[in-house]
Design a protein around this motif. Structure first.
Motif, short mmCIF file in Angstrom:
data_model
loop_
_atom_site.label_atom_id
_atom_site.label_comp_id
_atom_site.label_asym_id
_atom_site.label_seq_id
_atom_site.Cartn_x
_atom_site.Cartn_y
_atom_site.Cartn_z
N ILE A 129 -4.81 -6.35 -18.94
CA ILE A 129 -4.47 -7.70 -18.69
C ILE A 129 -5.52 -8.59 -17.80
O ILE A 129 -5.81 -8.63 -16.98
N THR A 130 -5.82 -9.60 -18.64
CA THR A 130 -7.30 -10.90 -18.03
C THR A 130 -6.27 -11.66 -17.65
O THR A 130 -5.36 -12.44 -18.64
N VAL A 131 -6.05 -12.49 -15.89
CA VAL A 131 -5.04 -13.03 -16.17
C VAL A 131 -5.58 -14.58 -16.82
O VAL A 131 -6.73 -15.08 -16.57
N PRO A 132 -5.10 -14.93 -17.67
CA PRO A 132 -5.07 -16.65 -18.30
C PRO A 132 -5.20 -18.00 -16.88
O PRO A 132 -3.92 -17.46 -16.34
N SER A 133 -5.90 -18.80 -17.19
CA SER A 133 -5.15 -20.29 -16.66
C SER A 133 -4.04 -20.55 -17.15
O SER A 133 -3.50 -21.20 -17.91
N ALA A 171 3.08 -18.62 -20.50
CA ALA A 171 2.13 -18.66 -21.16
C ALA A 171 2.14 -17.19 -20.52
O ALA A 171 1.48 -16.35 -20.87
N LEU A 172 2.17 -16.64 -18.70
CA LEU A 172 2.05 -15.60 -18.44
C LEU A 172 3.25 -14.75 -18.96
O LEU A 172 2.54 -13.70 -18.99
N HIS A 173 4.15 -14.90 -19.39
CA HIS A 173 5.50 -14.28 -20.51
C HIS A 173 4.37 -13.49 -21.18
O HIS A 173 5.07 -12.45 -21.91
N ALA A 174 4.02 -14.09 -21.96
CA ALA A 174 3.37 -13.99 -23.53
C ALA A 174 2.66 -13.06 -23.69
O ALA A 174 1.69 -11.95 -23.84
N GLU A 175 1.65 -13.12 -22.26
CA GLU A 175 0.19 -11.97 -21.50
C GLU A 175 0.83 -10.65 -21.32
O GLU A 175 0.21 -10.21 -20.69
N VAL A 195 2.34 -13.23 -10.82
CA VAL A 195 0.98 -14.04 -10.76
C VAL A 195 1.72 -15.14 -9.78
O VAL A 195 2.59 -16.02 -10.48
N PHE A 196 1.21 -15.27 -8.66
CA PHE A 196 2.48 -16.82 -8.00
C PHE A 196 1.30 -17.90 -7.99
O PHE A 196 0.23 -18.37 -8.31
N LEU A 197 2.28 -19.01 -7.97
CA LEU A 197 2.18 -20.94 -8.12
C LEU A 197 2.43 -21.91 -6.79
O LEU A 197 3.03 -21.17 -6.48
#
Length: 197
Positions: free
Chosen positions: A36-40, A52-56, A93-95
């Protein structure tokens, strides 16, 4: 001899078959090739970023928070891995998000020091909203009291970095100027001191 050679070839073939099957199993278990390519998710709210992350197929989690008055509270400021990084499904993904409230700091002793020192200390604490009010005192620019929200505070008080701090400083003793000029008639002339013979 022929029988031994067949046994050796059989073992070698069996070894390579087992190796090939193991490789297939590992590829399937580790999802080799499934990336998977990490989205912005920068500039999104925290809940929008999680969606958005969960959808990916990724998982978002807060690693830190900072306070920036120019950004809406709860907004994602940074992410790691960065945008475009290729990762496996389920990767965290750490935010870093903008804090919901400003950072608070503990005020040190600010009285009985010069205005310049007090400003320097407050600047070091990231407190930028500082107002100076002069009050009667013989000591010019000496900080006499500190006010926050109209109330005097002492060392140890916790205030947000966005606080408007008022420093009451001494205006100093007034300088006294004399407007009188010596009368020229009172001046002693050199001739007054001449001895007459």
């Amino acid at each position: 001899m022929k029988k031994i050679l067949l046994n050796v070839l059989g073992m070698v073939a069996a070894f390579f078959v087992v190796l090939w099957l193991t490789s297939l199993w590992l590829d399937s278990w580790t999802r080799h090739g499934d990336t998977i390519t990490v989205p912005s998710v920068r500039s999104l709210s925290y809940s929008e970023a999680l969606d958005a992350l969960h959808a990916e197929g990724l998982v978002g989690c807060i690693s830190d928070s900072v306070y920036d008055s120019r950004t809406a509270p709860g907004t994602v400021i940074e992410q790691n891995p960065k945008v475009g990084t290729v990762v496996k499904e389920g990767r965290e993904v750490f935010l870093v998000i903008n804090a919901l409230s400003p950072k608070t700091v503990t005020l040190p002793a600010l009285t009985d020091i010069s205005l310049r020192q007090a400003r320097s200390i407050l600047d070091g604490l990231d407190i930028k909203n500082v107002t100076v009010r002069t009050v009667p005192s013989d000591f010019k620019d000496l900080v006499l009291s500190v006010l926050y929200n109209g109330t005097r505070v002492s060392a140890g008080a916790r205030v947000p970095v966005t606080a408007n701090i008022v420093l009451e400083v001494g205006e100093g003793a007034p300088e006294i100027f004399s407007d009188s000029i010596p009368d020229s008639t009172d001046a002693t002339t050199p001739s007054d001191h001449l001895d007459l013979f």
